[in-house]
Design a protein around this motif. Structure first.
Motif, PDB file in Angstrom:
ATOM      1  N   LYS A1284       0.827  -1.190   0.233  1.00 26.31           N
ATOM      2  CA  LYS A1284       0.107   0.018   0.230  1.00 26.31           C
ATOM      3  C   LYS A1284       0.755   1.327  -0.154  1.00 26.31           C
ATOM      4  O   LYS A1284       1.792   1.212   0.834  1.00 26.31           O
ATOM      5  CB  LYS A1284      -0.856   0.011   1.167  1.00 26.31           C
ATOM      6  CG  LYS A1284      -2.128  -1.179   1.133  1.00 26.31           C
ATOM      7  CD  LYS A1284      -2.814  -1.104   2.359  1.00 26.31           C
ATOM      8  CE  LYS A1284      -2.201  -2.005   3.374  1.00 26.31           C
ATOM      9  NZ  LYS A1284      -2.006  -3.196   3.169  1.00 26.31           N
ATOM     10  N   ASP A1285       0.654   2.284  -0.857  1.00 25.72           N
ATOM     11  CA  ASP A1285       1.424   3.510  -1.068  1.00 25.72           C
ATOM     12  C   ASP A1285       1.213   4.223   0.205  1.00 25.72           C
ATOM     13  O   ASP A1285       2.257   4.724   0.810  1.00 25.72           O
ATOM     14  CB  ASP A1285       0.748   4.259  -2.024  1.00 25.72           C
ATOM     15  CG  ASP A1285       0.974   3.502  -3.514  1.00 25.72           C
ATOM     16  OD1 ASP A1285       1.619   2.868  -3.603  1.00 25.72           O
ATOM     17  OD2 ASP A1285       0.311   4.053  -4.469  1.00 25.72           O
ATOM     18  N   ALA A1286       0.028   4.266   1.030  1.00 25.39           N
ATOM     19  CA  ALA A1286       0.034   5.075   2.117  1.00 25.39           C
ATOM     20  C   ALA A1286       1.060   4.732   3.279  1.00 25.39           C
ATOM     21  O   ALA A1286       1.699   5.311   4.025  1.00 25.39           O
ATOM     22  CB  ALA A1286      -1.486   5.220   2.758  1.00 25.39           C
ATOM     23  N   VAL A1287       1.150   3.338   3.394  1.00 23.90           N
ATOM     24  CA  VAL A1287       2.007   2.803   4.308  1.00 23.90           C
ATOM     25  C   VAL A1287       3.413   2.920   3.946  1.00 23.90           C
ATOM     26  O   VAL A1287       4.261   3.626   4.761  1.00 23.90           O
ATOM     27  CB  VAL A1287       1.672   1.281   4.439  1.00 23.90           C
ATOM     28  CG1 VAL A1287       2.644   0.488   5.531  1.00 23.90           C
ATOM     29  CG2 VAL A1287       0.076   1.008   4.890  1.00 23.90           C
ATOM     30  N   ARG A1288       3.728   2.852   2.586  1.00 27.52           N
ATOM     31  CA  ARG A1288       5.150   3.186   2.372  1.00 27.52           C
ATOM     32  C   ARG A1288       5.833   4.655   2.636  1.00 27.52           C
ATOM     33  O   ARG A1288       6.860   4.834   2.998  1.00 27.52           O
ATOM     34  CB  ARG A1288       5.476   2.591   1.015  1.00 27.52           C
ATOM     35  CG  ARG A1288       5.354   1.237   0.661  1.00 27.52           C
ATOM     36  CD  ARG A1288       6.035   0.829  -0.603  1.00 27.52           C
ATOM     37  NE  ARG A1288       5.566   1.543  -1.656  1.00 27.52           N
ATOM     38  CZ  ARG A1288       4.528   1.098  -2.586  1.00 27.52           C
ATOM     39  NH1 ARG A1288       3.818  -0.184  -2.052  1.00 27.52           N
ATOM     40  NH2 ARG A1288       4.202   1.905  -3.625  1.00 27.52           N
ATOM     41  N   ASN A1289       4.698   5.580   2.393  1.00 25.79           N
ATOM     42  CA  ASN A1289       4.901   6.971   2.118  1.00 25.79           C
ATOM     43  C   ASN A1289       5.251   7.160   3.841  1.00 25.79           C
ATOM     44  O   ASN A1289       6.084   7.888   4.237  1.00 25.79           O
ATOM     45  CB  ASN A1289       3.918   7.596   1.943  1.00 25.79           C
ATOM     46  CG  ASN A1289       3.745   7.933   0.455  1.00 25.79           C
ATOM     47  OD1 ASN A1289       5.045   7.698  -0.269  1.00 25.79           O
ATOM     48  ND2 ASN A1289       2.507   8.183  -0.212  1.00 25.79           N
ATOM     49  N   ALA A1290       4.203   6.636   4.824  1.00 25.19           N
ATOM     50  CA  ALA A1290       4.490   6.679   6.027  1.00 25.19           C
ATOM     51  C   ALA A1290       5.552   6.404   6.633  1.00 25.19           C
ATOM     52  O   ALA A1290       6.080   7.155   7.724  1.00 25.19           O
ATOM     53  CB  ALA A1290       3.152   6.345   6.799  1.00 25.19           C
TER      54      ALA A1290
END
Length: 1486
Positions: A1284-1290
């Motif tokens: 998930k992009d949101a997890v990697r960004n965070a």
């Protein structure tokens, strides 16, 4: 010998595929040991063996095969990946194991098959076993039959479906091999044991001799109750509780036993048949013949078809139903009517729930036809309407039933009541809401008083059945007006009534088990599975705890609900009292009032009267409110003693009115007292000086009784007066009262009075009425204008001006009546029952408007015209219909045969006709209001057909029509009878595209219980197929619809459905599910369960070699303390109200660091967290005095408690940062455990919280200790490979913050370890981070071995990894120049050429002056610096190689100077130039 033992050096998975059988035996044994030791069903170790299980069970060596089966059995029981292997393994078992010569091999193979059933793969198991029954080898056949029989015996027919097995009985019992025949016989007996007589029709074709043998066996089973001896894993915990409850209470056990004895419908075992294709082509023509014998022949053919094929395939039966209904209603021959009724009954039974599309059109006609007195006709009609009821509900047919109960014909009334009685015996109590219950009871009470004895008896029977179903408590209040004789008759019918279905109630879940019982029942789980393998230890589900708390909640809630219900009842039923006679009034007033006041009230001198009322006003609040009739005495004394309220002196009158208001505000007031004075007070509204005081009295009356009651009294009296002033002031008071109380009125009555005022000839009255209309419009909306459409244009314009004043205005919050209507315990209950809460909801204007019945205008001629062959004639018919609807404007839902006729026109070959029909349907929805839901099942298939039309204007019209029906009648009916699934099955790409888009838009906003889950489940296979569709638009919209369906079904249910998909498409579907999963709304914790139960103090235990000395010491100290000497309930009460800070400031972190350094406790390093790590962390938190309630929530199994913990910690962070620093290692460890959870909501919220924590640490210039960094950073890096992009960004954002509080050299080392991951995405992200670190901090942090390892990644199979590695080496080249080639070591020619090409491309955009190299100190100064520019706010994620935005150079450098580190300034200046370069070289890098 050396060769024999050499294989033992190989890994276990390699031994399992070794060419030596001894090596394989050893590998299987080691694998079995490993499987027993793995506690986590999702451990990565399982994936190493998932592909080897089939090879284990089909091993060519008999001994190895036996060991392989043992390992496979443990794998299937304990592994979360076992479900994926069922197809291959079961095929191998059937072919190679189930008929093996060795007995143990056969037994193990059957156990593996049963274990697959236990993990809910029964369909695949039965499918493979049924295939084995067709094998040529009779041993395989008999073994497969025996295994199937055993599975059925242990799990029951609800798990192991008997339908495919019954079809195999005939060939099995006629097989040449005796063993096969015997096993087939045993299977038949076992099936009969479960389903009883339902299987007899299925075996009627067997030879008589075989049937006789089976009948003898069946006789032996009479009276035996079949119960499963083994349960699915998902059922085992629940069954353990039921068994425990049964041990406590035998009667409860008997109730549960009855559940297993329910019989199945024989029709469920049949295959559906399409009779439409088998019907004669001249069927409809012959049915129209004048000669009755020809019509009879046509019906006989249909009857035979329906009798021979009891279960029908879904299809378009609208024309057939219409034809049969026409015979029933129009045909004069009673024989044909009876035949048509019988055919309709068979048709309804054959279609079952799918007949619901036609039920609403048939029920009114059948009820009307009950006027026929011929017994054969009545019997046929009863069968038909009873069969139809199975596909509909009383709520859907309530209007038809109520109308028939009001019919003039006694036979119709009687039969309708009897139908209602029969229907109630097959209805769940939950299907009857309060509104429907009251409607039915009221209608039946009316027919109970009919002169015809048959009608009375039928009504009593219906009421008795209703009372039996709903309970006397619910029905008796509705029968208050029934005389004792009739009530006795109802009671008699109540005693005779028999409910034919099992009533679903909450009692069973609420009764058993307390907390200790659940713990004691836990070991029972092992008995459900096989004995030999070690059962996997799974975390307890939250459902168990919910069940345990239900009895307590019920006990506490029950006590509060009774007074609440009573309060609600008293609030609705206005209080009355006996009206005192003048003599009694005189006597009572003299008892409580002084003589001088009584004499002064009747004095002729106004000054004496004024003095008397002033004296009374001063004493008015001092009387005892509990005295009987106190309000009546005081008010009648004021108003009844001359001159009373006819007082001519305005001062005396004002005080009298104030006294009456005070009485209303301070003493109990009844409508009896109000009725005596309300007219006189209303009259005083016109008084110039005391009108305001009179209005205040009326307001006090409304607050003491009910606004609706006072408004009714005021307006009815005002219209009786000739004075326009009274009328206008009455309207003004009502308008003001509505704004103060809210709209607590019945709008229908008020609107009638307002219309009188609007039509008044007096302009003052008219203006006041119009102003009141404006006030009402704030609550009722612009739909109120419909009531004034018939007024003159000038008057309408005045009303419209008043409406425009309130456009967009929200009604003010009520300031009166709030305490009485919502005080105490009643508001919650009133909200639940739709009481007080309903007053604030928008008023449904449709219920108030007079509606026109257009059914008489829908003539046979009009319907014939609409179905004419000539499209122009059809168009004319539709135009006439439009005119009828437009003229009526608002219509009743009863439209005769119009709905089926419109359904045919919706699929008209002429697009213009279809478009016109859609416009008419939209017009119908608007005119019909909520009643349009009755016709959704008939019309919706036509809407869906139009939605797939190749013409865009037809699709747009269909979409508008669907939305209109949904907005007016709700969306529930759209998701019934699998109409959407049928449309998706064979629809065009345009239909699929539009329908998935509509579902994606509507489903997320629909309440969960408003949509049928069965219907959604039927759509899932089509959803999965369309996710992989060739059409791009279909794929896109299907992917968007995943979230809406997942909201209603849940992620787990959709994942289970994925097992049936082809392996090629699973990857795309799984990706779509994972993408939608983070967007699922989190269900809030229920009220009263915001806190997890606090467990008892854990005993001190040694984790490793006498370790955790500090923990044991503190735990023992607590055990010796006085708190544990308290009794258990008192201690628990104290714990539940733990008011200590969430985190305590102390020095225990130093002790934890020493314990870890001295190896006294486990080092926080693991692949997946084991239970011992969780226990260690819990003990450490207890020793650190972390809030007990917080700990209970932290280690609860329900992820919603984890979300609450993160929320609490986030709120606590700003004001308790010191305590956080003292417990930082514990918080970081707990959050690393959450990294291994599967819930994305917890992960994302946890990372957001971590970002706040590290920002606080940066602001405080805190440096992480070694144990804090080592227990957190490696686990954080694992999430860099999250899909998930949101997890990697965070994760990237947190890691950039970690670099500022932890030595970046150590971070570099941890990131290098991340390159060893098998996850390509994680390797890519790690390479990007390495590139960033080298670019920012120079080459001093990257030793040559690290550069060489990075260079190896250039040859990776994954393209994104290769690109990231090349970018990283390019960065090294810019800093080290030609030395880079020496540092990377030997590369193959292909990789070297790629690197050269990348460097050449990068040089073209490189800045002319590269930054100078800066020597970095080996200590930690750079780690302690605050690099504001490194935080990522809005990072875009592409292929994992994204770059950072340029930092705020001036702010950063000044911040660093404040930190006093010139070296750091130099380093970061270099970093800034690198980042500036990086921005300009983006195109070259990619």
């Amino acid at each position: 010998m050396a060769e024999d033992t050499e294989y033992k050096k190989l890994p276990v998975e390699e031994r399992c595929v070794h060419k030596l059988w001894k090596a394989r035996v050893d590998g299987y044994e080691e694998a079995a040991k490993l499987f027993r030791d793995l506690d986590d069903e999702k451990s990565p170790e399982w994936s190493k063996f998932a592909g080897l299980i089939k090879k284990m069970v089909v091993d060519s060596n008999a001994m190895a095969q036996e060991k392989g089966l043992e390992a496979a059995l443990i794998f299937v029981e304990n592994s979360g990946l076992a479900g994926r292997t069922v197809g291959d393994v079961m095929t191998g078992i059937v072919q190679k194991c189930i008929a093996a010569p060795k007995t143990k091999t056969k037994e193990l193979s059957v156990q593996v098959a049963l274990m697959y059933v236990e993990i809910e793969k029964q369909e695949a198991v039965v499918e493979e076993l049924v295939k084995g029954m067709e094998a040529k080898n009779p041993k395989i056949v008999s073994a497969c039959v025996a295994a199937t029989t055993l599975a059925l015996r242990e799990f029951g027919h609800k798990v192991v479906g008997v339908k495919p097995l019954i079809k195999k009985l005939a060939p099995l019992m006629s097989d040449r091999d005796k063993a096969v025949r015997d096993e087939g016989k045993q299977l038949a007996v076992e099936i009969y044991r479960w389903i009883g007589a339902a299987m007899k029709p299925q075996i009627s074709a067997l030879p008589q001799v075989t049937l006789k043998e089976l009948e003898d066996e069946f006789e032996k089973l009479k009276g035996e109750r079949a119960e499963p001896s083994r349960y699915l894993k998902s059922q085992q915990e629940k069954q353990a509780k039921i068994a425990d409850a049964a041990a406590v209470e035998d009667a409860y056990n008997e109730e549960d036993g009855e559940a297993g004895a329910e019989e199945i419908d024989p029709i469920d075992l049949l295959d559906p048949v399409d009779i439409l294709s088998k019907m004669p082509k001249d069927f409809y023509d012959k049915l129209e013949e004048k000669k009755w014998t020809l019509r009879k022949e046509s019906l006989e053919v249909l009857e035979k078809l329906l009798t021979d094929n009891p279960k029908l395939e879904n299809g378009e039966y609208g024309a057939l139903v219409s034809a049969l209904k026409k015979v029933i209603t129009k045909d004069s021959n009673v024989v044909l009517v009876a035949m048509a009724g019988k055919c309709l009954a068979l048709l309804a039974k054959g279609l079952a729930k799918r007949f619901s599309n036609y039920a609403s059109a048939c029920v009114p006609s059948l009820l009307e036809k009950f006027k026929e007195k011929k017994p054969n006709v009545v019997t046929a009609l009863r069968e038909a309407i009873d069969a139809i009821y199975g596909s509909t509900s009383l709520e859907a047919q309530q209007e038809s039933i109520v109308e028939s109960l009001a019919n003039k014909n006694p036979s119709v009334k009687s039969e309708t009541a009897l139908f209602l009685a029969r229907a109630l015996t097959r209805t769940q109590p939950a299907a009857l809401n309060k509104k429907l219950l009251k409607l039915l009871a009221t209608s039946l009470v009316k027919t109970l008083n009919e002169p015809d004895p048959t009608v009375r008896d039928s009504s009593a029977e219906a009421l008795g059945t209703l009372m039996k179903l709903m309970g006397e408590k619910a029905v008796t209040p509705l029968l208050a007006d029934v005389d004792p004789l009739k009530m006795a008759k109802i009671k008699e019918c109540h005693d005779k009534a028999e409910i034919k279905i099992k009533v679903a109630g909450p009692k069973k879940e609420a009764r058993p088990a307390s907390a200790p019982a659940a713990k004691a029942a836990a070991p029972a789980k092992s008995t459900a599975g096989s004995v030999e393998p070690k059962p996997v230890s799974r975390p307890a589900t939250t459902g168990a705890r919910k069940v345990l708390k239900k009895p307590a909640a019920g006990a506490s809630g029950g006590g509060a609900s009774a007074p609440a219900a009573a309060a609600k009842a008293t609030g609705k039923a206005l209080a009355t009292e006996r009206e005192l006679t003048p003599e009694d009034l005189q006597e009572r007033s003299e008892e409580i009032l002084p003589a001088d006041i009584l004499n002064g009230l009747v004095d002729s001198n106004w000054k004496n009267r004024l003095a008397a009322v002033e004296q009374l006003q001063g004493e008015i609040t001092g009387f005892d409110a509990k005295q009987a009739n106190i309000s009546q005495i005081l008010i009648r004394t004021i108003s009844g003693r001359k001159p009373g309220l006819k007082e001519m002196n305005f001062q005396v009158l004002k005080i009298k009115l104030d006294i009456i208001r005070s009485v209303a505000e301070n003493y109990p007031l009844t409508t009896t007292t109000v009725d005596l004075v309300v007219n006189e007070i209303t009259e005083k509204l016109a008084d110039a000086k005391n009108g305001a005081a009179a209005a205040d009295v009326l307001t006090a009356f409304a607050e003491a009784t009910k606004l609706e009651y006072i408004v009714g009294k005021v307006l009815s009296f005002a219209f009786e007066q000739k004075s326009p002033k009274v009328q206008s002031e009455a309207f003004n008071w009502v308008a003001k009262a509505i704004t103060e109380f809210g709209f607590q009125l019945q709008p229908k009555t008020l609107i009638e009075d307002v219309r009188k005022g609007v039509q008044s000839t007096n302009p003052t009255v008219r203006a006041a009425a119009i102003q009141l209309v404006g006030t009402m419009s704030m609550y009722m909306g612009n739909a109120l204008m419909m009531f004034f459409d018939s007024e003159k244009p000038a008057l309408k314009s005045q009303i419209q001006v008043e409406f425009d004043k309130n456009v967009g205005e929200k009604p003010p919050k009520p300031v009166r009546g709030v305490q009485r209507s919502s005080g105490g315990t009643s508001p919650d209950n009133e909200d639940d029952d739709g009481g007080a809460a309903g007053d604030e909801e928008p008023i449904n204007m449709a219920d108030l408007l007079p509606r026109v019945d257009i059914a008489p205008q829908i003539t046979e001629a009009l319907l014939k015209e609409m179905s004419d062959k000539d499209w122009k004639t059809r168009n004319e018919g539709l135009t006439k219909l439009q005119a009828i609807i437009s003229e009526a404007r608002l219509i009743k839902p009863s439209i005769g045969d119009l709905a089926p006729a419109l359904a045919h026109r919706l699929v008209d070959s002429n697009a213009k006709i279809a478009q016109t029909t859609l416009a008419i349907c939209e017009q119908l929805a608007t005119a019909m209001g909520a009643g349009c839901r009755n016709h959704v099942r008939t019309l919706f298939p036509g809407f869906l057909h139009a939605l797939g039309d190749n013409k865009s204007f037809v699709r747009a019209a269909a979409l508008n029509c669907i939305n209109s029906f949904g907005e007016k009648g709700g969306y529930k009916e759209f998701f019934e009878s699998e109409m959407i699934a049928d449309a998706l099955k064979g629809g065009s790409p345009a239909l699929k595209t539009e329908l998935w888009a509509w579902l994606a838009d509507k489903l997320p906003g629909l309440p969960p219980k408003s949509v049928s889950k069965e219907d959604l489940h039927s759509m899932v296979p089509h959803l999965y197929a369309h996710i992989c569709d060739r059409n791009a638009d279909v794929r896109k919209n299907a992917n968007e619809a995943v979230l809406g369906i997942m909201i209603h079904l849940g992620f787990d249910a959709m994942s289970r459905a994925l097992d049936k998909q082809k392996p090629a498409s699973k990857k795309d579907i799984q990706a779509a599910l994972e993408k939608a999963r983070p967007n699922l709304p989190v269900k809030p914790l229920p009220k009263g369960k915001q806190q997890a139960p606090i467990p008892e103090e854990p005993k001190a235990k040694t984790v490793r070699g006498g370790g955790a000395g500090g923990i044991q010491k503190s735990a023992s100290a607590r055990a010796a303390g006085g708190q544990d000497k308290l009794p258990a309930p008192a201690r628990k009460k104290d714990e539940d109200v733990d008011t200590s800070p969430l985190l305590a400031a102390n020095n225990s972190k130093n002790q934890r660091l020493l314990d870890e350094q001295k190896m006294k406790v486990l080092k926080w390093t693991f692949v997946t967290p084991r239970e011992e790590f969780t226990d260690l962390l819990r003990d450490q938190m207890m020793a650190a005095n972390v809030n007990k309630a917080l700990i209970a929530n932290m280690f609860h199994d329900d992820f919603r408690y984890h979300l609450k913990v993160i929320e609490q910690l986030g709120e606590d962070l700003p004001g308790n940062s010191k305590a956080l620093v003292c417990n930082l290692d514990l918080i970081l460890k707990w959050l690393t455990l959450r990294f291994y959870d599967t819930n994305p909501s917890v992960l994302i919220k946890g990372l957001e919280y971590l970002s706040q924590v590290f920002q606080m640490l940066i602001d405080q210039e805190y440096i992480l200790a070694e144990n804090e960094g080592s227990c957190f950073v490696p686990h954080l890096l694992l999430k860099m490979g999250d899909p998930k992009d949101a997890v990697r960004n965070a994760v990237r954002r947190v890691l950039r913050q970690v670099i500022l509080v932890f030595p970046f050299v150590k971070v570099f080392a941890y990131v290098m370890e991340g390159l060893k991951s098998k996850n390509a995405r994680q390797r890519t992200e790690c390479l990007d981070e390495l590139s960033f670190l080298i670019e920012t901090y120079g080459m001093n942090i990257a030793p040559q071995a690290a550069v060489r390892e990075i260079a190896r990644q250039i040859s990776d199979r994954d393209n994104s990894v290769r690109n990231a590695a090349l970018n990283c080496i390019v960065q090294v080249f810019f800093l080290s120049g030609e030395k880079t080639y020496k540092m990377i070591g030997h590369l193959n020619e292909k990789d070297l050429s790629m690197l050269d090409e990348r460097i050449k491309r990068a040089k073209k955009t490189k800045k002319p002056t590269p930054p100078a190299s800066v020597d970095m100190p080996t200590g930690r100064p750079a780690a302690a610096q605050r690099h504001d520019s490194i935080e990522i706010e809005d990072a875009e994620v592409g292929n994992g190689c994204d770059e950072l935005p340029p930092p705020d150079e001036e702010g950063l450098v000044s911040a660093l100077y404040r930190r006093g580190s010139e070296t750091a300034v130099a380093v970061m200046s270099k970093a800034l130039s690198v980042l500036g370069y990086q921005k300009s070289s983006r195109s070259a890098r990619y």
